[in-house]
Motif scaffolding. Structure first.
Motif, PDB file in Angstrom:
ATOM      1  N   GLY A  21      22.916  66.492  26.104  1.00  0.00           N
ATOM      2  CA  GLY A  21      24.175  67.016  25.508  1.00  0.00           C
ATOM      3  C   GLY A  21      24.099  68.160  24.444  1.00  0.00           C
ATOM      4  N   THR A  22      25.206  68.975  24.245  1.00  0.00           N
ATOM      5  CA  THR A  22      25.264  69.616  23.041  1.00  0.00           C
ATOM      6  C   THR A  22      26.063  68.932  22.038  1.00  0.00           C
ATOM      7  N   THR A  23      25.794  69.582  20.800  1.00  0.00           N
ATOM      8  CA  THR A  23      26.411  68.897  19.584  1.00  0.00           C
ATOM      9  C   THR A  23      26.330  70.028  18.579  1.00  0.00           C
ATOM     10  N   ASP A  24      26.858  69.689  17.199  1.00  0.00           N
ATOM     11  CA  ASP A  24      26.665  70.407  16.021  1.00  0.00           C
ATOM     12  C   ASP A  24      27.061  69.584  14.925  1.00  0.00           C
ATOM     13  N   SER A  25      26.673  70.087  13.610  1.00  0.00           N
ATOM     14  CA  SER A  25      26.797  69.373  12.305  1.00  0.00           C
ATOM     15  C   SER A  25      28.191  69.377  11.913  1.00  0.00           C
ATOM     16  N   SER A  26      28.361  68.384  10.979  1.00  0.00           N
ATOM     17  CA  SER A  26      27.621  67.260  10.536  1.00  0.00           C
ATOM     18  C   SER A  26      27.744  66.035  11.223  1.00  0.00           C
ATOM     19  N   PRO A  27      28.549  66.034  12.160  1.00  0.00           N
ATOM     20  CA  PRO A  27      28.770  64.589  13.156  1.00  0.00           C
ATOM     21  C   PRO A  27      27.522  64.206  13.748  1.00  0.00           C
ATOM     22  N   ASP A  28      26.704  65.178  14.109  1.00  0.00           N
ATOM     23  CA  ASP A  28      25.310  64.932  14.884  1.00  0.00           C
ATOM     24  C   ASP A  28      24.329  64.424  13.935  1.00  0.00           C
ATOM     25  N   PHE A  29      24.534  64.126  12.569  1.00  0.00           N
ATOM     26  CA  PHE A  29      23.488  64.096  11.694  1.00  0.00           C
ATOM     27  C   PHE A  29      22.837  62.628  12.209  1.00  0.00           C
ATOM     28  N   ASP A  30      23.474  61.581  12.339  1.00  0.00           N
ATOM     29  CA  ASP A  30      22.919  60.636  12.952  1.00  0.00           C
ATOM     30  C   ASP A  30      21.841  60.508  14.020  1.00  0.00           C
ATOM     31  N   ILE A  31      22.460  61.233  14.994  1.00  0.00           N
ATOM     32  CA  ILE A  31      21.640  61.562  16.589  1.00  0.00           C
ATOM     33  C   ILE A  31      20.532  62.384  16.280  1.00  0.00           C
ATOM     34  N   VAL A  32      20.529  63.485  15.611  1.00  0.00           N
ATOM     35  CA  VAL A  32      19.443  64.392  15.181  1.00  0.00           C
ATOM     36  C   VAL A  32      18.346  63.707  14.341  1.00  0.00           C
TER      37      VAL A  32
ATOM     38  N   GLU B 295      26.280  63.188   0.730  1.00  0.00           N
ATOM     39  CA  GLU B 295      25.325  64.172   0.160  1.00  0.00           C
ATOM     40  C   GLU B 295      24.326  64.739   1.363  1.00  0.00           C
ATOM     41  N   ALA B 296      23.760  63.836   2.086  1.00  0.00           N
ATOM     42  CA  ALA B 296      22.992  64.177   3.022  1.00  0.00           C
ATOM     43  C   ALA B 296      23.402  65.037   4.256  1.00  0.00           C
ATOM     44  N   LYS B 297      24.661  64.465   4.694  1.00  0.00           N
ATOM     45  CA  LYS B 297      25.198  65.274   5.903  1.00  0.00           C
ATOM     46  C   LYS B 297      25.624  66.867   5.125  1.00  0.00           C
ATOM     47  N   ALA B 298      26.095  66.849   4.106  1.00  0.00           N
ATOM     48  CA  ALA B 298      26.688  68.086   3.156  1.00  0.00           C
ATOM     49  C   ALA B 298      25.316  68.983   3.120  1.00  0.00           C
ATOM     50  N   ARG B 299      24.229  68.477   2.742  1.00  0.00           N
ATOM     51  CA  ARG B 299      23.131  69.396   2.416  1.00  0.00           C
ATOM     52  C   ARG B 299      22.496  69.638   4.063  1.00  0.00           C
ATOM     53  N   TYR B 300      22.661  68.906   4.873  1.00  0.00           N
ATOM     54  CA  TYR B 300      22.164  69.320   6.313  1.00  0.00           C
ATOM     55  C   TYR B 300      23.002  70.189   6.926  1.00  0.00           C
ATOM     56  N   THR B 301      24.448  70.101   6.699  1.00  0.00           N
ATOM     57  CA  THR B 301      25.255  71.355   7.579  1.00  0.00           C
ATOM     58  C   THR B 301      25.292  72.623   6.715  1.00  0.00           C
TER      59      THR B 301
ATOM     60  N   PHE C 236      16.231  60.580  20.185  1.00  0.00           N
ATOM     61  CA  PHE C 236      16.539  61.870  20.478  1.00  0.00           C
ATOM     62  C   PHE C 236      15.635  62.719  20.150  1.00  0.00           C
ATOM     63  N   GLN C 237      15.773  64.058  20.704  1.00  0.00           N
ATOM     64  CA  GLN C 237      15.100  65.062  20.424  1.00  0.00           C
ATOM     65  C   GLN C 237      15.743  66.617  20.651  1.00  0.00           C
ATOM     66  N   VAL C 238      15.991  67.026  19.699  1.00  0.00           N
ATOM     67  CA  VAL C 238      16.536  68.541  19.724  1.00  0.00           C
ATOM     68  C   VAL C 238      15.603  69.471  20.528  1.00  0.00           C
ATOM     69  N   VAL C 239      15.725  70.001  21.667  1.00  0.00           N
ATOM     70  CA  VAL C 239      14.945  70.732  22.314  1.00  0.00           C
ATOM     71  C   VAL C 239      15.351  72.370  22.548  1.00  0.00           C
ATOM     72  N   CYS C 240      16.657  72.787  22.057  1.00  0.00           N
ATOM     73  CA  CYS C 240      17.136  73.885  21.951  1.00  0.00           C
ATOM     74  C   CYS C 240      18.105  74.064  21.300  1.00  0.00           C
ATOM     75  N   ASP C 241      18.307  75.522  20.608  1.00  0.00           N
ATOM     76  CA  ASP C 241      19.694  75.756  19.860  1.00  0.00           C
ATOM     77  C   ASP C 241      20.114  77.204  20.142  1.00  0.00           C
ATOM     78  N   GLY C 242      21.041  77.566  19.757  1.00  0.00           N
ATOM     79  CA  GLY C 242      21.520  78.949  20.176  1.00  0.00           C
ATOM     80  C   GLY C 242      20.424  80.057  19.719  1.00  0.00           C
ATOM     81  N   ALA C 243      19.628  79.680  18.662  1.00  0.00           N
ATOM     82  CA  ALA C 243      18.647  80.679  17.915  1.00  0.00           C
ATOM     83  C   ALA C 243      17.536  80.682  19.195  1.00  0.00           C
ATOM     84  N   ILE C 244      17.084  79.744  19.459  1.00  0.00           N
ATOM     85  CA  ILE C 244      16.091  79.494  20.351  1.00  0.00           C
ATOM     86  C   ILE C 244      16.290  80.161  21.723  1.00  0.00           C
ATOM     87  N   ALA C 245      17.619  79.710  22.208  1.00  0.00           N
ATOM     88  CA  ALA C 245      17.946  80.514  23.388  1.00  0.00           C
ATOM     89  C   ALA C 245      18.284  82.064  23.397  1.00  0.00           C
TER      90      ALA C 245
END
Length: 301
Positions: free
Chosen positions: A146-157, A232-238, A163-172
């Motif tokens: 599935g597709t997702t984005d930060s920071s709600p996907d923090f726990d998944i990523v 703080e971890a989610k904020a830094r991540y996003t 889970f594994q991130v296999v692609c993003d907009g930059a890669i594609a």
């Protein structure tokens, strides 16, 4: 979400007040709700994702006044590792259900990633879901990817066991933007106020990018103020994934055709999904908004 942070910060730091604006920020659950309210004249300016911006331009002249944020790296295609076991990302896309938001930048990235993995759209079994439900389906195993984005996907990523991130907009190699916007009526009746809104908003963007540590502290305050479950971890991540644009960058992209090209690319996802027969004229949108952006830049001279 965090895309609303710059406007909140511009208000917090007094940038709007300095430009003679009295601002009340209204939050909406999604782009559709915001568009309906904007069409009714309930607000004058703000930001939105590129799909609502495209629809808004086509339906009631909602005008793009530059790119607030680029998030090519922020929107990701995630796969469950159990689905990937003994398979390739292409195999998973062709054999497992995929969760995404229809007619959205999430769909845009999904189709671009499929192309990256040499998978045709017709080979995929796409399940149309809202963002929170997509993440729930990933967690429960109801979808293989599935597709997702930060920071709600923090726990998944960060759950690399499952889970594994296999692609993003930059890669594609697909561009994803969220623009600042003004209503047609506001642009026509108060162009000077529109320019002052734009200038102040980009000043907040520039503060974020130039002062990451201080911006992090303000983002934590923003979380509490608007009711986001953050840390703080989610904020830094996003903040590491969202590229807030400067006024100079936005003006350059509006002037050389980059913004129109990017919005048109997103619009093609709408056409593929049956929402439009053809892509709305985004060059006309940019032509309408460019004078306001130029006026905003002139305020700094």
């Amino acid at each position: 979400n965090e895309a609303g942070f710059p406007m909140w910060l511009a208000n917090k730091l007094g940038y709007y007040t300095e430009r003679g604006l009295t601002v009340k920020i209204q939050y909406f659950p999604n782009g559709g709700a915001a568009l309906a309210s904007g069409a009714a004249g309930d607000w004058q300016a703000g930001w939105t994702g590129s799909p609502p911006a495209i629809t808004g331009w086509a339906k009631f002249g909602l005008t793009t006044v530059g790119t607030m944020m680029k998030e090519d790296r922020n929107i990701k295609l995630v796969m469950r590792k159990e689905a990937l076991k003994g398979s390739t990302p292409a195999d998973v896309l062709k054999t497992k259900p995929i969760g995404t938001v229809p007619n959205s930048t999430w769909s845009q990235v999904l189709f671009a990633c499929a192309k990256h993995f040499n998978v045709e759209p017709g080979q995929m079994k796409i399940v149309p879901l809202d963002p929170p439900v997509t993440r729930q389906a990933l967690q429960s195993g109801d979808v293989g990817s599935g597709t997702t984005d930060s920071s709600p996907d923090f726990d998944i990523v960060n759950n690399t066991e499952k889970f594994q991130v296999v692609c993003d907009g930059a890669i594609a190699k697909t561009s994803v933007i969220d623009p600042y916007i003004v209503t047609k009526k506001f642009a026509a009746e108060q162009p000077d106020a529109a320019a002052r809104f734009v200038e102040a908003s980009y000043r907040a963007n520039e503060f974020i990018m130039a002062n990451k540590d201080q911006a992090l502290k303000y983002l934590l305050e923003y979380y509490k103020d608007v009711g986001i479950d953050g840390s703080e971890a989610k904020a830094r991540y996003t903040l590491g994934l969202r590229d807030f644009q400067t006024l100079k960058q936005a003006l350059s992209d509006m002037s050389d055709g980059t913004t129109a090209k990017t919005l048109t690319e997103t619009g093609k996802v709408f056409v593929a999904g049956g929402a439009y027969d053809k892509v709305p004229d985004m060059d006309a949108d940019i032509k309408a908004g460019l004078p306001i952006l130029k006026a905003a830049a002139a305020l700094r001279k």
